[in-house]
Design a protein around this motif. Structure first.
Motif, PDB file in Angstrom:
ATOM      1  N   GLU A  90      32.874  -1.518  73.418  1.00  0.00           N
ATOM      2  CA  GLU A  90      34.074  -1.010  74.078  1.00  0.00           C
ATOM      3  C   GLU A  90      34.267  -1.634  75.462  1.00  0.00           C
ATOM      4  O   GLU A  90      35.314  -1.473  76.063  1.00  0.00           O
ATOM      5  CB  GLU A  90      34.030   0.514  74.166  1.00  0.00           C
ATOM      6  N   LYS A 113      34.698  -6.274  73.856  1.00  0.00           N
ATOM      7  CA  LYS A 113      35.918  -6.675  73.130  1.00  0.00           C
ATOM      8  C   LYS A 113      37.150  -6.664  74.045  1.00  0.00           C
ATOM      9  O   LYS A 113      37.884  -7.654  74.096  1.00  0.00           O
ATOM     10  CB  LYS A 113      36.151  -5.801  71.899  1.00  0.00           C
ATOM     11  N   PRO A 114      37.405  -5.562  74.787  1.00  0.00           N
ATOM     12  CA  PRO A 114      38.550  -5.608  75.706  1.00  0.00           C
ATOM     13  C   PRO A 114      38.364  -6.649  76.818  1.00  0.00           C
ATOM     14  O   PRO A 114      39.318  -7.330  77.196  1.00  0.00           O
ATOM     15  CB  PRO A 114      38.609  -4.190  76.291  1.00  0.00           C
ATOM     16  N   TRP A 115      37.149  -6.788  77.321  1.00  0.00           N
ATOM     17  CA  TRP A 115      36.849  -7.771  78.375  1.00  0.00           C
ATOM     18  C   TRP A 115      37.264  -9.168  77.908  1.00  0.00           C
ATOM     19  O   TRP A 115      37.988  -9.881  78.606  1.00  0.00           O
ATOM     20  CB  TRP A 115      35.352  -7.699  78.675  1.00  0.00           C
ATOM     21  N   ALA A 124      39.249 -10.020  75.366  1.00  0.00           N
ATOM     22  CA  ALA A 124      40.681 -10.110  75.063  1.00  0.00           C
ATOM     23  C   ALA A 124      41.513 -10.219  76.336  1.00  0.00           C
ATOM     24  O   ALA A 124      42.458 -11.012  76.416  1.00  0.00           O
ATOM     25  CB  ALA A 124      41.116  -8.901  74.245  1.00  0.00           C
ATOM     26  N   ILE A 125      41.158  -9.428  77.343  1.00  0.00           N
ATOM     27  CA  ILE A 125      41.913  -9.423  78.596  1.00  0.00           C
ATOM     28  C   ILE A 125      41.695 -10.723  79.364  1.00  0.00           C
ATOM     29  O   ILE A 125      42.636 -11.275  79.937  1.00  0.00           O
ATOM     30  CB  ILE A 125      41.556  -8.149  79.404  1.00  0.00           C
ATOM     31  N   VAL A 140      40.205  -0.343  82.925  1.00  0.00           N
ATOM     32  CA  VAL A 140      39.704  -0.037  81.582  1.00  0.00           C
ATOM     33  C   VAL A 140      38.494   0.881  81.737  1.00  0.00           C
ATOM     34  O   VAL A 140      37.592   0.616  82.532  1.00  0.00           O
ATOM     35  CB  VAL A 140      39.311  -1.312  80.803  1.00  0.00           C
ATOM     36  N   LEU A 183      39.626  -0.792  68.312  1.00  0.00           N
ATOM     37  CA  LEU A 183      39.662  -1.799  69.379  1.00  0.00           C
ATOM     38  C   LEU A 183      40.771  -2.848  69.245  1.00  0.00           C
ATOM     39  O   LEU A 183      41.377  -3.202  70.263  1.00  0.00           O
ATOM     40  CB  LEU A 183      38.297  -2.473  69.537  1.00  0.00           C
ATOM     41  N   CYS A 232      43.132  -3.072  72.458  1.00  0.00           N
ATOM     42  CA  CYS A 232      43.195  -4.288  73.276  1.00  0.00           C
ATOM     43  C   CYS A 232      44.620  -4.807  73.372  1.00  0.00           C
ATOM     44  O   CYS A 232      45.088  -5.153  74.464  1.00  0.00           O
ATOM     45  CB  CYS A 232      42.270  -5.364  72.709  1.00  0.00           C
ATOM     46  N   ASP A 233      45.321  -4.859  72.238  1.00  0.00           N
ATOM     47  CA  ASP A 233      46.701  -5.352  72.237  1.00  0.00           C
ATOM     48  C   ASP A 233      47.592  -4.505  73.140  1.00  0.00           C
ATOM     49  O   ASP A 233      48.388  -5.035  73.924  1.00  0.00           O
ATOM     50  CB  ASP A 233      47.274  -5.366  70.819  1.00  0.00           C
TER      51      ASP A 233
END
Length: 188
Positions: free
Chosen positions: A23, A26-28, A30-31, A78, A167, A171-172
């Motif tokens: 958590e 994956k966002p890290w 993607a961003i 986040v 996720l 993320c999107d």
């Protein structure tokens, strides 16, 4: 518009030991891929310990200590989950103030799984439509939130999701909200 939606944006990830590793990662990723600068912010310096559910994960270097930064330094926030992480953050006054300030400044915030526990402590969920890990439903409802069981929920710049399976949508939507920027109706 630039090829990267988040060029010239800086996003904070607030964690301490016991965050659900995927958590964060994956966002890290993607961003960052969307063009943002990302900072790992914590209540302590050095390294923080990730987990894979109940098993120990990797350690990550902290970029900034929460007492040394301000929400005004960032374009979005986040809040990864994990049980221990938000439980420790919500009893840290500097972390709670940091989170609350994003709402005072009308900046987008994305919280997944147990991450909304910190939002409750910051007093920012009353009247908002949110989701989370199911065990937080009563806590969020008692704090005035309208809890729903959906993959990803967005309410005036507040993005929430339930668990790691969500996720991709999380993320999107977080990237979309960070690209959009401030939300005039997002208040404390």
């Amino acid at each position: 518009m630039s090829k990267n939606k988040l060029d010239n944006k800086t996003i904070a990830f607030l964690v301490t030991d016991g965050f659900e590793q995927v958590e964060l990662t994956k966002p890290w990723d993607a961003i960052k891929k969307a063009g943002a600068t990302v900072h790992l912010v914590s209540i302590k310096s050095g390294k923080v310990q990730g987990v894979h559910h109940e098993k120990q994960g990797d350690q990550f270097d902290v970029d900034k200590v929460v007492g040394d930064v301000s929400a005004s330094d960032y374009d979005g926030l986040v809040l990864p989950g994990g049980v221990f992480n938000p439980d420790a953050l919500r009893v840290n006054d500097e972390a709670v103030d940091f989170v609350r300030d994003f709402f005072k400044q009308h900046k987008p915030v994305a919280a997944i799984c147990h991450g909304p526990w910190t939002l409750i402590e910051a007093g920012v969920v009353d009247g908002r439509r949110v989701t989370s890990w199911p065990s937080l439903k009563t806590d969020l409802t008692n704090a005035g939130a309208n809890w729903v069981d959906e993959e990803c929920v967005c309410d005036e710049g507040l993005v929430t999701s339930r668990n790691p399976d969500d996720l991709p949508a999380f993320c999107d939507k977080a990237i979309e909200e960070f690209a959009e920027g401030k939300h005039a109706k997002q208040t404390v």
